[in-house]
Design a protein around this motif. Structure first.
Motif, mmCIF file in Angstrom:
data_model
loop_
_atom_site.group_PDB
_atom_site.id
_atom_site.type_symbol
_atom_site.label_atom_id
_atom_site.label_comp_id
_atom_site.label_asym_id
_atom_site.label_seq_id
_atom_site.Cartn_x
_atom_site.Cartn_y
_atom_site.Cartn_z
ATOM 1 N N ALA A 241 0.821 -1.207 0.000
ATOM 2 C CA ALA A 241 0.000 0.000 0.000
ATOM 3 C C ALA A 241 0.857 1.260 0.000
ATOM 4 O O ALA A 241 0.523 2.255 -0.656
ATOM 5 C CB ALA A 241 -0.941 -0.006 1.205
ATOM 6 N N LEU A 242 1.972 1.244 0.722
ATOM 7 C CA LEU A 242 2.838 2.428 0.760
ATOM 8 C C LEU A 242 3.657 2.608 -0.511
ATOM 9 O O LEU A 242 4.094 3.722 -0.815
ATOM 10 C CB LEU A 242 3.793 2.356 1.958
ATOM 11 C CG LEU A 242 3.211 2.647 3.343
ATOM 12 C CD1 LEU A 242 4.306 2.563 4.400
ATOM 13 C CD2 LEU A 242 2.551 4.018 3.393
ATOM 14 N N THR A 243 3.877 1.524 -1.252
ATOM 15 C CA THR A 243 4.748 1.612 -2.428
ATOM 16 C C THR A 243 4.001 1.506 -3.750
ATOM 17 O O THR A 243 4.555 1.841 -4.800
ATOM 18 C CB THR A 243 5.801 0.488 -2.403
ATOM 19 O OG1 THR A 243 5.158 -0.764 -2.642
ATOM 20 C CG2 THR A 243 6.535 0.447 -1.072
ATOM 21 N N GLY A 244 2.765 1.007 -3.721
ATOM 22 C CA GLY A 244 2.029 0.776 -4.955
ATOM 23 C C GLY A 244 2.423 -0.516 -5.651
ATOM 24 O O GLY A 244 2.056 -0.746 -6.804
ATOM 25 N N ALA A 245 3.163 -1.386 -4.963
ATOM 26 C CA ALA A 245 3.607 -2.650 -5.545
ATOM 27 C C ALA A 245 2.460 -3.651 -5.617
ATOM 28 O O ALA A 245 1.369 -3.426 -5.075
ATOM 29 C CB ALA A 245 4.759 -3.225 -4.723
ATOM 30 N N ALA A 246 2.714 -4.770 -6.267
ATOM 31 C CA ALA A 246 1.701 -5.822 -6.364
ATOM 32 C C ALA A 246 1.454 -6.441 -4.998
ATOM 33 O O ALA A 246 2.379 -6.617 -4.196
ATOM 34 C CB ALA A 246 2.161 -6.903 -7.335
ATOM 35 N N LEU A 247 0.207 -6.777 -4.722
ATOM 36 C CA LEU A 247 -0.104 -7.579 -3.542
ATOM 37 C C LEU A 247 0.485 -8.972 -3.735
ATOM 38 O O LEU A 247 0.657 -9.449 -4.859
ATOM 39 C CB LEU A 247 -1.612 -7.683 -3.354
ATOM 40 C CG LEU A 247 -2.375 -6.385 -3.098
ATOM 41 C CD1 LEU A 247 -3.878 -6.650 -3.096
ATOM 42 C CD2 LEU A 247 -1.941 -5.748 -1.791
ATOM 43 N N SER A 248 0.795 -9.623 -2.634
ATOM 44 C CA SER A 248 1.357 -10.970 -2.726
ATOM 45 C C SER A 248 0.435 -11.909 -3.502
ATOM 46 O O SER A 248 0.890 -12.769 -4.260
ATOM 47 C CB SER A 248 1.609 -11.520 -1.325
ATOM 48 O OG SER A 248 2.606 -10.760 -0.667
ATOM 49 N N SER A 249 -0.874 -11.730 -3.332
ATOM 50 C CA SER A 249 -1.841 -12.590 -4.019
ATOM 51 C C SER A 249 -1.937 -12.288 -5.506
ATOM 52 O O SER A 249 -2.534 -13.062 -6.265
ATOM 53 C CB SER A 249 -3.223 -12.433 -3.378
ATOM 54 O OG SER A 249 -3.658 -11.090 -3.466
ATOM 55 N N GLU A 250 -1.346 -11.175 -5.946
ATOM 56 C CA GLU A 250 -1.344 -10.808 -7.363
ATOM 57 C C GLU A 250 -0.099 -11.321 -8.092
ATOM 58 O O GLU A 250 0.014 -11.163 -9.305
ATOM 59 C CB GLU A 250 -1.438 -9.287 -7.505
ATOM 60 C CG GLU A 250 -2.756 -8.724 -7.014
ATOM 61 C CD GLU A 250 -2.786 -7.207 -6.939
ATOM 62 O OE1 GLU A 250 -3.901 -6.636 -6.904
ATOM 63 O OE2 GLU A 250 -1.696 -6.583 -6.908
ATOM 64 N N MET A 251 0.830 -11.906 -7.355
ATOM 65 C CA MET A 251 2.066 -12.438 -7.946
ATOM 66 C C MET A 251 1.926 -13.931 -8.229
ATOM 67 O O MET A 251 1.391 -14.671 -7.411
ATOM 68 C CB MET A 251 3.239 -12.289 -6.979
ATOM 69 C CG MET A 251 3.625 -10.897 -6.611
ATOM 70 S SD MET A 251 5.055 -11.035 -5.483
ATOM 71 C CE MET A 251 5.161 -9.350 -4.899
ATOM 72 N N ALA A 252 2.455 -14.358 -9.370
ATOM 73 C CA ALA A 252 2.610 -15.797 -9.606
ATOM 74 C C ALA A 252 3.865 -16.268 -8.879
ATOM 75 O O ALA A 252 4.695 -15.469 -8.441
ATOM 76 C CB ALA A 252 2.711 -16.074 -11.100
ATOM 77 N N SER A 253 4.011 -17.558 -8.739
ATOM 78 C CA SER A 253 5.142 -18.125 -8.017
ATOM 79 C C SER A 253 6.474 -17.640 -8.581
ATOM 80 O O SER A 253 6.662 -17.533 -9.799
ATOM 81 C CB SER A 253 5.096 -19.653 -8.077
ATOM 82 O OG SER A 253 6.299 -20.221 -7.586
ATOM 83 N N LEU A 254 7.412 -17.364 -7.694
ATOM 84 C CA LEU A 254 8.767 -16.992 -8.078
ATOM 85 C C LEU A 254 9.434 -18.108 -8.867
ATOM 86 O O LEU A 254 10.347 -17.869 -9.666
ATOM 87 C CB LEU A 254 9.581 -16.678 -6.823
ATOM 88 C CG LEU A 254 11.032 -16.236 -6.986
ATOM 89 C CD1 LEU A 254 11.116 -14.863 -7.632
ATOM 90 C CD2 LEU A 254 11.751 -16.223 -5.640
ATOM 91 N N HIS A 255 8.983 -19.329 -8.672
ATOM 92 C CA HIS A 255 9.647 -20.491 -9.260
ATOM 93 C C HIS A 255 9.131 -20.830 -10.657
ATOM 94 O O HIS A 255 9.548 -21.828 -11.234
ATOM 95 C CB HIS A 255 9.510 -21.684 -8.318
ATOM 96 C CG HIS A 255 10.119 -21.405 -6.980
ATOM 97 N ND1 HIS A 255 11.461 -21.511 -6.730
ATOM 98 C CD2 HIS A 255 9.564 -20.953 -5.820
ATOM 99 C CE1 HIS A 255 11.717 -21.154 -5.486
ATOM 100 N NE2 HIS A 255 10.586 -20.826 -4.912
ATOM 101 N N LEU A 256 8.286 -19.988 -11.228
ATOM 102 C CA LEU A 256 7.874 -20.131 -12.617
ATOM 103 C C LEU A 256 8.845 -19.346 -13.489
ATOM 104 O O LEU A 256 9.158 -18.189 -13.203
ATOM 105 C CB LEU A 256 6.454 -19.613 -12.812
ATOM 106 C CG LEU A 256 5.347 -20.359 -12.050
ATOM 107 C CD1 LEU A 256 3.999 -19.680 -12.267
ATOM 108 C CD2 LEU A 256 5.288 -21.821 -12.488
ATOM 109 N N ALA A 257 9.331 -19.952 -14.551
ATOM 110 C CA ALA A 257 10.354 -19.315 -15.382
ATOM 111 C C ALA A 257 9.819 -18.125 -16.164
ATOM 112 O O ALA A 257 10.548 -17.169 -16.435
ATOM 113 C CB ALA A 257 10.954 -20.349 -16.340
ATOM 114 N N SER A 258 8.556 -18.159 -16.547
ATOM 115 C CA SER A 258 7.995 -17.091 -17.362
ATOM 116 C C SER A 258 6.697 -16.582 -16.753
ATOM 117 O O SER A 258 6.132 -17.193 -15.861
ATOM 118 C CB SER A 258 7.753 -17.590 -18.794
ATOM 119 O OG SER A 258 6.839 -18.675 -18.791
ATOM 120 N N GLY A 259 6.242 -15.440 -17.268
ATOM 121 C CA GLY A 259 5.023 -14.836 -16.754
ATOM 122 C C GLY A 259 5.196 -13.341 -16.608
ATOM 123 O O GLY A 259 6.191 -12.753 -17.071
#
Length: 335
Positions: A241-259
């Motif tokens: 909220a303070l940075t305008g970044a993506a919410l954790s629930s809006e991110m796909a897994s870090l372990h996916l190579a693409s996206g």
């Protein structure tokens, strides 16, 4: 195998450059990752390079991104990482927090549109070197269910703090808000090993010992149950909220190579003791606390194991898996 820190850093740097990272981005990332390996934090060391390289090649991370100040006001500033690797942007945010805290007593450097930032405690080291107290926060892909919920919404959301001491290594507290880090699970997954019961659940909320079912769509148990879940919520608000970044629930897994780009958020706070009780009193109080703790000979100060590991690595080199070394060499020579 055993490898000297400078050789490992050069190898990581070459791999990241080959994958498309700019010189400055690759230098910052390689330096921080090898620093983690030297401190015994293999989960946040060069084992991350293959994932970072995959993201650079697929566009999940932009190799040409240049961190820049997007907004600023007094003791606060926001760095836009431009969806590049996180380390260069985070180092810029820490430097800004130190500079502004010198003038104003306390400051925050926040980062938006970022990426995985490794071990937060390492990024805080310049704050302690400046004689200040440092705090750091990051969000991460969703891995913790809200209390009473059935699906992960909050990230593992690591937090860190660093406290300078008089003539000694600083106290360093650095932890994710789950029972174990995803990095620990990643290492077991890479080794083809199961994980112990009680670490996490699959996408359906069922307990599992399969690391892949946790890494992609699964969830982890929060440390401390309800209390850990509430801390994860607080970090989520600070970093998103303070940075305008993506919410954790809006991110796909870090372990996916693409996206899509990850768009992490981070925050770094510097607090100058001189603006409060004064540096001398601060140091006296910290040393009194440390003495009280060490009165019990079984006590180990937070951060002391990192210092011992770093000194040993400087003398003897860093131990990494042969398979990882071969993978890094392949990435460093890949066209």
């Amino acid at each position: 195998m055993n490898i000297a820190a400078d050789a490992l850093e050069a190898l990581a740097l070459a791999a990241l450059r080959r994958a498309g990272a700019s010189e400055a981005m690759a230098v910052a990332a390689a330096r921080c990752l090898v620093a983690a390996d030297m401190q015994g934090l293999g989960t946040h060391g060069v084992a991350r390079v293959p994932t970072y390289c995959a993201h650079l090649r697929s566009g999940r991370a932009r190799g040409d991104a240049v961190p820049a100040i997007a907004r600023e006001k007094g003791a606060a500033c926001l760095i836009d990482a431009g969806n590049g690797l996180a380390f260069e942007a985070c180092e810029r945010a820490v430097a800004e927090a130190i500079r502004r805290a010198r003038a104003r007593g306390a400051a925050i450097g926040a980062v938006t549109s970022s990426h995985h930032c490794g071990a937060l405690g390492i990024l805080l080291e310049p704050i302690a070197e400046a004689g200040m107290v440092g705090l750091a926060f990051s969000n991460a892909p969703a891995g913790i269910m809200p209390w009473g919920g059935k699906r992960p919404v909050l990230g593992t959301n690591p937090v860190a703090a660093i406290f300078p001491r008089r003539g000694e290594a600083p106290l360093v507290i650095d932890m994710s808000l789950t029972q174990v880090t995803r990095g620990q699970i990643m290492l077991l997954a890479n080794a083809g090993k199961p994980i112990p019961e009680g670490w996490g659940m699959d996408a359906e909320g069922r307990p599992t010992t399969d690391p892949q079912k946790i890494l992609v769509g699964g969830s982890l148990y929060a440390v401390g149950g309800l209390k850990g879940t509430m801390l994860a919520l607080a970090v989520e608000v600070i970093c998103c909220a303070l940075t305008g970044a993506a919410l954790s629930s809006e991110m796909a897994s870090l372990h996916l190579a693409s996206g899509a780009p990850m768009r992490f958020g981070q925050a770094f706070i510097a607090l100058d003791p001189a603006a409060c009780t004064g540096s001398s009193v601060y140091l006296e109080r910290v040393e009194a606390l440390v003495a009280a703790m060490l009165a019990d000979e079984a006590v180990r100060l937070p951060g002391s194991r990192r210092v011992e590991a770093r000194e040993r690595a400087a003398r003897e080199g860093i131990v990494i898996e042969d398979a990882l070394h071969r993978e890094l060499e392949a990435l460093a020579s890949q066209a």
